[in-house]
Design a protein around this motif. Structure first.
Motif, PDB file in Angstrom:
ATOM      1  N   ASP A   9       1.005 -12.450  -9.847  1.00 43.49           N
ATOM      2  CA  ASP A   9       2.032 -13.454  -9.554  1.00 43.49           C
ATOM      3  C   ASP A   9       3.029 -13.593 -10.701  1.00 43.49           C
ATOM      4  N   LEU A  27       7.135 -13.158 -10.552  1.00 47.48           N
ATOM      5  CA  LEU A  27       8.075 -14.066 -11.230  1.00 47.48           C
ATOM      6  C   LEU A  27       9.020 -13.295 -12.143  1.00 47.48           C
ATOM      7  N   SER A  28       8.453 -12.340 -12.872  1.00 46.24           N
ATOM      8  CA  SER A  28       9.260 -11.627 -13.869  1.00 46.24           C
ATOM      9  C   SER A  28      10.336 -10.770 -13.231  1.00 46.24           C
ATOM     10  N   CYS A  31      11.850 -11.726 -10.306  1.00 42.45           N
ATOM     11  CA  CYS A  31      12.598 -12.548  -9.349  1.00 42.45           C
ATOM     12  C   CYS A  31      13.703 -13.349 -10.051  1.00 42.45           C
ATOM     13  N   ARG A  83      11.139 -18.965  -7.749  1.00 42.81           N
ATOM     14  CA  ARG A  83      10.215 -19.029  -8.894  1.00 42.81           C
ATOM     15  C   ARG A  83       9.533 -20.390  -8.980  1.00 42.81           C
ATOM     16  N   ARG A  84      10.311 -21.467  -8.696  1.00 43.04           N
ATOM     17  CA  ARG A  84       9.768 -22.823  -8.768  1.00 43.04           C
ATOM     18  C   ARG A  84       8.581 -22.978  -7.816  1.00 43.04           C
ATOM     19  N   TRP A  86       6.815 -20.317  -6.571  1.00 45.74           N
ATOM     20  CA  TRP A  86       5.817 -19.266  -6.816  1.00 45.74           C
ATOM     21  C   TRP A  86       4.919 -19.590  -8.002  1.00 45.74           C
ATOM     22  N   VAL A  87       5.478 -20.303  -9.009  1.00 44.32           N
ATOM     23  CA  VAL A  87       4.729 -20.557 -10.240  1.00 44.32           C
ATOM     24  C   VAL A  87       3.449 -21.366  -9.954  1.00 44.32           C
ATOM     25  N   TRP A  91      10.968  -7.516  -5.803  1.00 39.83           N
ATOM     26  CA  TRP A  91      10.104  -8.709  -5.751  1.00 39.83           C
ATOM     27  C   TRP A  91       9.842  -9.176  -4.320  1.00 39.83           C
TER      28      TRP A  91
END
Ligand SMILES: O=C(O)c1cc(C(=O)O)c2c(n1)C(=O)C(=O)c1cc(C(=O)O)[nH]c1-2
Length: 250
Positions: free
Chosen positions: A74, A78-79, A81, A87-88, A90-91, A154
């Motif tokens: 994951d 993020l890296s 995207c 990202r908000r 997915w984190v 991504w």
């Protein structure tokens, strides 16, 4: 069943084939559930109550390698995207597995929950975390997933997480059958499965919305199905490798 799916995968699609509507595309994705590891002989054995203590322990110890890879996967998504809104959302997946402590709220996370499951089935933390039981086939399959997420666009990595469409059912099966079949497993050990039912549903909502929006031509939709199949194959291969090491009881 697997042969049919492989055949379907090879069918040529005319270049001018129209894109499926969102509902039809989602149906095509869901149909791939036919190849989910819920149907693998090792899983049928586990959830059917035919596994020995060693077969349950072997599965838990090997699956640990998947559990620790998921947040790394994951982080790779993020890296790659560039979209802060994605990202908000997915984190959260990383926090689900690694745990967090924020404003007085503490959650030990999924990896810790998996280690509690390991203890509940009679394994020591040490023999799980040092990965002595992890078979090479499981390692290769899981590493292939992480490497895919590192290198693919991504949106494809997001799409590959959609096997989670089928995960609530397999977690619910375990919760429904393990206490009866394996009374020697301490019931608090099953917390991981309980927590994943709602987390997987939330993950799927996000993964589906990215996938349905991004894969908008028919060629792209076919690619999405291929990506989902790749991930189904990873899970299937993990089970094959575990079955080879621990056997499948009739
Ligand atoms: O126990 C299972 O059968 C199973 C399957 C899957 C899956 O379908 O990939 C996941 C999980 N569990 C799981 O617990 C989990 O956290 C998870 C994350 C992901 C992913 O691809 O990001 N899959 C899965």
């Amino acid at each position: 069943m697997k042969a049919e799916i492989l055949q379907a995968r090879r069918e040529a699609v005319p270049a001018d084939a129209p894109a499926w509507g969102a509902a039809e595309f989602e149906t095509k994705l869901r149909e791939r559930g036919r190849a989910y590891h819920i149907h693998h002989p090792y899983n049928l054995m586990l959830n059917g109550g035919r596994a020995t203590r060693e077969q349950v322990q072997g599965w838990v110890a090997n699956r640990y390698y998947y559990q620790i890879a998921i947040p790394v996967k994951d982080a790779a998504v993020l890296s790659n995207c560039p979209d802060p809104a994605v990202r908000r959302g997915w984190v959260q997946r990383i926090l689900d597995h690694d745990g967090f402590e924020l404003g007085g709220v503490r959650d030990a996370g999924g990896i810790e929950a998996w280690l509690r499951l390991a203890e509940a089935v009679g394994l020591s933390r040490e023999e799980v975390t040092d990965q002595r039981h992890v078979t090479p086939g499981v390692r290769f399959a899981v590493d292939a997933y992480v490497n895919f997420a590192r290198r693919a666009p991504w949106q494809e990595a997001v799409c590959s997480s959609l096997t989670e469409l089928f995960a609530p059912e397999i977690h619910k099966q375990r919760l429904a059958t393990w206490p009866e079949h394996y009374p020697w497993i301490e019931s608090e050990g099953l917390h991981y499965f309980r927590s994943r039912v709602s987390q997987a549903r939330r993950d799927v909502e996000q993964g589906l919305s990215v996938t349905l929006a991004h894969f908008s031509t028919r060629a792209a939709q076919e690619r999405a199905l291929e990506v989902l199949q790749f991930k189904l194959d990873i899970l299937w291969t993990m089970n094959d490798a575990i079955a080879l090491k621990y056997g499948v009881s009739a």
